[in-house]
Motif scaffolding. Structure first.
Motif, PDB file in Angstrom:
ATOM      1  N   PRO A  65       0.818  -1.214   0.000  1.00  5.94           N
ATOM      2  CA  PRO A  65       0.000   0.000   0.000  1.00  5.94           C
ATOM      3  C   PRO A  65       0.853   1.267   0.000  1.00  5.94           C
ATOM      4  O   PRO A  65       1.933   1.317   0.586  1.00  5.94           O
ATOM      5  N   VAL A  66       0.335   2.274  -0.684  1.00  2.00           N
ATOM      6  CA  VAL A  66       0.978   3.589  -0.752  1.00  2.00           C
ATOM      7  C   VAL A  66       0.318   4.445   0.311  1.00  2.00           C
ATOM      8  O   VAL A  66      -0.900   4.457   0.430  1.00  2.00           O
ATOM      9  N   TYR A  67       1.124   5.142   1.081  1.00  2.00           N
ATOM     10  CA  TYR A  67       0.544   5.870   2.199  1.00  2.00           C
ATOM     11  C   TYR A  67       1.345   7.129   2.525  1.00  2.00           C
ATOM     12  O   TYR A  67       2.561   7.098   2.548  1.00  2.00           O
ATOM     13  N   PHE A  68       0.652   8.230   2.734  1.00  2.30           N
ATOM     14  CA  PHE A  68       1.279   9.488   3.173  1.00  2.30           C
ATOM     15  C   PHE A  68       0.176  10.312   3.810  1.00  2.30           C
ATOM     16  O   PHE A  68      -1.005   9.996   3.691  1.00  2.30           O
ATOM     17  N   VAL A  69       0.558  11.400   4.505  1.00  6.11           N
ATOM     18  CA  VAL A  69      -0.478  12.180   5.192  1.00  6.11           C
ATOM     19  C   VAL A  69      -0.909  13.407   4.391  1.00  6.11           C
ATOM     20  O   VAL A  69      -1.941  14.003   4.665  1.00  6.11           O
ATOM     21  N   ALA A  70      -0.098  13.820   3.386  1.00 10.46           N
ATOM     22  CA  ALA A  70      -0.480  14.948   2.535  1.00 10.46           C
ATOM     23  C   ALA A  70      -1.652  14.535   1.653  1.00 10.46           C
ATOM     24  O   ALA A  70      -2.038  13.366   1.617  1.00 10.46           O
ATOM     25  N   THR A  71      -2.222  15.503   0.917  1.00  7.05           N
ATOM     26  CA  THR A  71      -3.372  15.157   0.077  1.00  7.05           C
ATOM     27  C   THR A  71      -2.942  14.514  -1.234  1.00  7.05           C
ATOM     28  O   THR A  71      -3.733  13.864  -1.904  1.00  7.05           O
ATOM     29  N   GLN A  72      -1.688  14.727  -1.635  1.00  7.59           N
ATOM     30  CA  GLN A  72      -1.179  13.998  -2.797  1.00  7.59           C
ATOM     31  C   GLN A  72       0.265  13.549  -2.523  1.00  7.59           C
ATOM     32  O   GLN A  72       0.881  14.013  -1.566  1.00  7.59           O
ATOM     33  N   ILE A  73       0.752  12.661  -3.378  1.00  6.76           N
ATOM     34  CA  ILE A  73       2.083  12.094  -3.148  1.00  6.76           C
ATOM     35  C   ILE A  73       3.112  13.208  -2.977  1.00  6.76           C
ATOM     36  O   ILE A  73       3.285  14.042  -3.872  1.00  6.76           O
ATOM     37  N   PRO A  74       3.776  13.268  -1.824  1.00  7.19           N
ATOM     38  CA  PRO A  74       4.773  14.330  -1.628  1.00  7.19           C
ATOM     39  C   PRO A  74       5.994  14.082  -2.520  1.00  7.19           C
ATOM     40  O   PRO A  74       6.510  12.966  -2.578  1.00  7.19           O
ATOM     41  N   VAL A  75       6.394  15.110  -3.218  1.00  7.64           N
ATOM     42  CA  VAL A  75       7.611  15.035  -4.045  1.00  7.64           C
ATOM     43  C   VAL A  75       8.502  16.207  -3.648  1.00  7.64           C
ATOM     44  O   VAL A  75       8.020  17.334  -3.522  1.00  7.64           O
ATOM     45  N   TRP A  76       9.776  15.913  -3.447  1.00  9.05           N
ATOM     46  CA  TRP A  76      10.722  16.972  -3.047  1.00  9.05           C
ATOM     47  C   TRP A  76      10.866  17.973  -4.195  1.00  9.05           C
ATOM     48  O   TRP A  76      11.208  17.589  -5.312  1.00  9.05           O
ATOM     49  N   ASN A  77      10.575  19.241  -3.910  1.00 12.32           N
ATOM     50  CA  ASN A  77      10.645  20.273  -4.938  1.00 12.32           C
ATOM     51  C   ASN A  77      12.013  20.938  -4.904  1.00 12.32           C
ATOM     52  O   ASN A  77      12.302  21.804  -4.090  1.00 12.32           O
ATOM     53  N   GLU A  78      12.869  20.517  -5.842  1.00  7.91           N
ATOM     54  CA  GLU A  78      14.246  20.993  -5.841  1.00  7.91           C
ATOM     55  C   GLU A  78      14.328  22.474  -6.190  1.00  7.91           C
ATOM     56  O   GLU A  78      15.177  23.213  -5.675  1.00  7.91           O
ATOM     57  N   ALA A  79      13.423  22.939  -7.077  1.00  4.14           N
ATOM     58  CA  ALA A  79      13.427  24.340  -7.502  1.00  4.14           C
ATOM     59  C   ALA A  79      13.188  25.270  -6.319  1.00  4.14           C
ATOM     60  O   ALA A  79      13.778  26.344  -6.228  1.00  4.14           O
ATOM     61  N   VAL A  80      12.350  24.846  -5.391  1.00  2.00           N
ATOM     62  CA  VAL A  80      12.022  25.694  -4.249  1.00  2.00           C
ATOM     63  C   VAL A  80      12.969  25.443  -3.077  1.00  2.00           C
ATOM     64  O   VAL A  80      13.476  26.379  -2.451  1.00  2.00           O
ATOM     65  N   ASN A  81      13.229  24.167  -2.814  1.00  4.62           N
ATOM     66  CA  ASN A  81      13.946  23.806  -1.578  1.00  4.62           C
ATOM     67  C   ASN A  81      15.428  23.495  -1.774  1.00  4.62           C
ATOM     68  O   ASN A  81      16.122  23.198  -0.813  1.00  4.62           O
ATOM     69  N   GLY A  82      15.900  23.549  -3.022  1.00  5.23           N
ATOM     70  CA  GLY A  82      17.283  23.154  -3.277  1.00  5.23           C
ATOM     71  C   GLY A  82      17.401  21.642  -3.263  1.00  5.23           C
ATOM     72  O   GLY A  82      16.406  20.943  -3.052  1.00  5.23           O
ATOM     73  N   PRO A  83      18.601  21.112  -3.491  1.00  3.24           N
ATOM     74  CA  PRO A  83      18.740  19.656  -3.525  1.00  3.24           C
ATOM     75  C   PRO A  83      18.391  19.016  -2.172  1.00  3.24           C
ATOM     76  O   PRO A  83      18.678  19.591  -1.128  1.00  3.24           O
ATOM     77  N   TRP A  84      17.773  17.820  -2.251  1.00  4.47           N
ATOM     78  CA  TRP A  84      17.394  17.111  -1.032  1.00  4.47           C
ATOM     79  C   TRP A  84      18.640  16.674  -0.274  1.00  4.47           C
ATOM     80  O   TRP A  84      19.621  16.222  -0.867  1.00  4.47           O
ATOM     81  N   ARG A  85      18.641  16.839   1.020  1.00  7.62           N
ATOM     82  CA  ARG A  85      19.728  16.344   1.855  1.00  7.62           C
ATOM     83  C   ARG A  85      19.138  15.757   3.119  1.00  7.62           C
ATOM     84  O   ARG A  85      18.081  16.181   3.580  1.00  7.62           O
ATOM     85  N   LEU A  86      19.828  14.753   3.653  1.00 10.66           N
ATOM     86  CA  LEU A  86      19.411  14.169   4.926  1.00 10.66           C
ATOM     87  C   LEU A  86      20.289  14.752   6.035  1.00 10.66           C
ATOM     88  O   LEU A  86      21.508  14.620   5.990  1.00 10.66           O
ATOM     89  N   GLU A  87      19.641  15.400   6.996  1.00  5.25           N
ATOM     90  CA  GLU A  87      20.378  15.989   8.120  1.00  5.25           C
ATOM     91  C   GLU A  87      20.418  14.984   9.274  1.00  5.25           C
ATOM     92  O   GLU A  87      19.380  14.475   9.688  1.00  5.25           O
ATOM     93  N   VAL A  88      21.617  14.714   9.763  1.00  2.37           N
ATOM     94  CA  VAL A  88      21.777  13.869  10.951  1.00  2.37           C
ATOM     95  C   VAL A  88      22.343  14.762  12.031  1.00  2.37           C
ATOM     96  O   VAL A  88      23.476  15.259  11.892  1.00  2.37           O
ATOM     97  N   LYS A  89      21.582  15.027  13.077  1.00  4.79           N
ATOM     98  CA  LYS A  89      22.018  16.055  14.026  1.00  4.79           C
ATOM     99  C   LYS A  89      21.496  15.785  15.429  1.00  4.79           C
ATOM    100  O   LYS A  89      21.045  14.693  15.718  1.00  4.79           O
ATOM    101  N   GLY A  90      21.572  16.791  16.267  1.00  6.93           N
ATOM    102  CA  GLY A  90      21.162  16.625  17.660  1.00  6.93           C
ATOM    103  C   GLY A  90      22.355  16.251  18.503  1.00  6.93           C
ATOM    104  O   GLY A  90      23.424  16.855  18.391  1.00  6.93           O
ATOM    105  N   LEU A  91      22.210  15.232  19.346  1.00  9.15           N
ATOM    106  CA  LEU A  91      23.282  14.830  20.259  1.00  9.15           C
ATOM    107  C   LEU A  91      24.331  13.999  19.526  1.00  9.15           C
ATOM    108  O   LEU A  91      24.451  12.785  19.736  1.00  9.15           O
TER     109      LEU A  91
END
Lengths: 240, 258
Positions: A65-91
Motif C-alpha cells: 500500500p501507498v501511504y502518506f499524510v499529505a493530500t497527494q504524493i509528496p515530491v521533493w521540490n528541488e526548484a524551491v527547496n534546493g537539492p534534497w539532503r538528509l540531516e543527521v544532528k542533535g546529540l
C-alpha cells in the motif's frame, strides 16, 4: 436502585457506548495502560531478535500500500527547496548533511522483512539502505542520546485538525536495531515517490506508522518527542 | 437459602462479561481497519467475507486508535480476572464440576435430544447439565488460546516463536479472529439459554440465591417451556438434586429404567 432499574440503565449505557470512544473518564486509565504497555514492550525488545519472513511468503511488490499524510504524493521540490539532503544532528559530535549519493556510499544493507501495519495487514518487501546505527556511528552519537526523531517533508492534517509535518520519535534501542534502516531501495529498484523517496525509515520491529517516509532529518535526542500519530492516541512505542 | 455460586465466581463472571464484550467489540473495530486476511500480494484461502467490514454498531472504540487503546488496556483486566477465576476453580476444587467425566458426550447428546423434543424428560444432572459443563470447561481453554494468539499478533518479531507456533502472523491473526467467533457464539448461546431456560440463575449469579425447586431439571424446562413453573413438573426426573458423581451406577440405571 432496584435491580430491574439497574439492568435497564446498564443496558441503555451499553447501547449508548456502541461505536463511541467510550466514557471520557476512562481515557486517563487507557493512557496509563498505554504507558505501562510501552514499558513492557521495551523489556521484550531484544537487539539481536531479527525478523525473518517465511521463505514461502511472496513479496508484496505492487500490492504494497501507498501511504502518506499529505493530500497527494509528496515530491521533493528541488526548484524551491534546493537539492534534497538528509540531516543527521542533535546529540552528535559531527552533524552530517548527506546528499542521496553520499547516503548511498555508506555501508549498504538489504533486508527482506515484514511490514506490520497498525491496521492488521502485513507485507513482505526487500529494503535497501543504511542502518540508523551506522548513521549514529558516522555522526558520533553522544552517550546521552536516548531517543531519535525522524522527520519528513510530508505535511498533512492530524486527527485533531492541525496541519503538521510528519515525524515520529523512537526509543534509541529500536532505532539501533540492525534491521532499522534509512532506505533508498525497494525490491531491488530505487525507492519511488509513492513509498517515500528519496529516502525513508523502515523497520520490521515497529508498526508501519512509526517508519517515517520522505525523510529529511534524523535527530538524536535526550528524550522522545512524540510523533504525528502517537500524539493523537496511537501507541508511541508500537513495537512488534 | 444456599448460595449456588461462590462470591468470587459471581464477581469474576460479571467482570469477565464486561471485559469480554469490550474486547470483542474493540477487536471488531480494529479488524475493520483491514477486514480481510492474507499478506499483501497474496490471496487467502479461508475467509469468504474479504473486505466486508463488521457493522459499526457491533464495534467499540470509535476509531482505530481508540479501539486499540481499549483493547490493549482491557486485555489486562481480562487476563487478571481469568487468572483469579481459574486459580479459584483449582484451589477450591470446583473444577471437578466442570471437568468432563466419563459419558459426558452421551449425556450431552441426551440434552440435545431433550431440547429437540425427541426425549420427554429432562436428563438427570448435577449442578450443570452436560452441555453447560462442556461449554464452561471449554471456555478457559478457548480464552487461553485467544490470549496466546493475541500475544502472537502483538509481538510477531520479539516473540516470533509463539507466532510461528500458530503458523505465522497471518494465521495467528486468523485464529485470533476465529476464537472470537467461537467465544461469541458460546456467549450468545449462553445468554439465550439463561433467559429462556433458567432466568433464575441470573439471581444465583448476582446475589447467589437459588431456589432448588426452580432448577431447569425440576421444571423440565426447555427454551421458553415451563419458564415460570415450580418443580417438580411432570416429566421431570424424580430425584433429589445431587451431583451425578455421588450416585452409584445402580441408582443411575434405576433412574434410566423409570
Amino acid at each position: 436502585m432496584k435491580r430491574r432499574q439497574f439492568l435497564k440503565l446498564s443496558g441503555a449505557a451499553l447501547l449508548a457506548a456502541c461505536n463511541s470512544r467510550g466514557p471520557q473518564a476512562m481515557q486517563h486509565v487507557l493512557s496509563y495502560a498505554q504507558r505501562k504497555n510501552a514499558v513492557l514492550e521495551r523489556k521484550l525488545l531484544r537487539a539481536d531478535k531479527l525478523d525473518r519472513p517465511k521463505a514461502s511468503a511472496l513479496n508484496a511488490g505492487e500490492a504494497l500500500p501507498v501511504y502518506f499524510v499529505a493530500t497527494q504524493i509528496p515530491v521533493w521540490n528541488e526548484a524551491v527547496n534546493g537539492p534534497w539532503r538528509l540531516e543527521v544532528k542533535g546529540l552528535v559530535r559531527t552533524p552530517l548533511s548527506l546528499s542521496l549519493a553520499e547516503l548511498m556510499k555508506l555501508p549498504r544493507v538489504t533486508e527482506r522483512v515484514n511490514h506490520f501495519c497498525v491496521e492488521g495487514w502485513s507485507a513482505v518487501s526487500e529494503w535497501t539502505g543504511v542502518r540508523v546505527s551506522e548513521l549514529a556511528r558516522a555522526a558520533g552519537m553522544l552517550p546521552d542520546a536516548r531517543a531519535v526523531d525522524f522527520s519528513s517533508f510530508d505535511v498533512g492534517m492530524t486527527e485533531n485538525g492541525d496541519e503538521a509535518a510528519f515525524h515520529e520519535s523512537w526509543d534509541l534501542e529500536s532505532a539501533m536495531h540492525p534491521q532499522t534502516l534509512v532506505c533508498y531501495g525497494l525490491d531491488g529498484a530505487q525507492l519511488g515517490p509513492p513509498h517515500g523517496a528519496p529516502a525513508r525509515l523502515f523497520s520490521p520491529i515497529k508498526l508501519g506508522y512509526k517508519c517515517t517516509k520522505y525523510l529529511t532529518e534524523v535527530v538524536f535526542l535526550p528524550a522522545p518527542n512524540g510523533g504525528f500519530w502517537s500524539d493523537v492516541g496511537y501507541e508511541w512505542f508500537a513495537g512488534t | 437459602m444456599n448460595r449456588r455460586y461462590h462470591w468470587l465466581v459471581r464477581v469474576t463472571h460479571w467482570v469477565n462479561a464486561v471485559a469480554l464484550v469490550v474486547m470483542i467489540a474493540s477487536g471488531l473495530r480494529i479488524f475493520n481497519a483491514y477486514p480481510a486476511f492474507g499478506r499483501k500480494g497474496e490471496s487467502f484461502c479461508c475467509y469468504p467475507f474479504h473486505g466486508t467490514p463488521i457493522p459499526a454498531w457491533l464495534t467499540f472504540g470509535g476509531w482505530l486508535a481508540g479501539a486499540r487503546r481499549w483493547h490493549f488496556a482491557m486485555m489486562w483486566l481480562l487476563v487478571a480476572n481469568g487468572l483469579v477465576y481459574v486459580a479459584f476453580l483449582w484451589l477450591h476444587g470446583e473444577w471437578r464440576e466442570l471437568a468432563p467425566r466419563r459419558g459426558i458426550l452421551r449425556d450431552a447428546w441426551e440434552m440435545v435430544k431433550f431440547y429437540a423434543f425427541v426425549r420427554k424428560d429432562h436428563p438427570v444432572q448435577g449442578k450443570h447439565n452436560a452441555l453447560q459443563q462442556l461449554a464452561y470447561f471449554a471456555l478457559p481453554w478457548l480464552a487461553l488460546l485467544s490470549i496466546l494468539t493475541g500475544i502472537a499478533i502483538w509481538k510477531p518479531v520479539q516473540l516470533s516463536g509463539l507466532t510461528a507456533a500458530f503458523g505465522g502472523y497471518v494465521w495467528a491473526r486468523y485464529w485470533h479472529f476465529l476464537l472470537m467467533v467461537v467465544l461469541s457464539v458460546l456467549s450468545i448461546g449462553h445468554v439465550f439459554m439463561v433467559l429462556t431456560v433458567d432466568p433464575y440463575s441470573l439471581r444465583a449469579m448476582t446475589t447467589g440465591g437459588y431456589d432448588p425447586a426452580r432448577t431447569p431439571e425440576r421444571r423440565n424446562a426447555r427454551p421458553f417451556y415451563h419458564l415460570f413453573a415450580k418443580g417438580p413438573v411432570e416429566g421431570a426426573p424424580r430425584t433429589e438434586e445431587r451431583p451425578n458423581k455421588e450416585r452409584s451406577k445402580d441408582e443411575r440405571q434405576k433412574e434410566e429404567r423409570r
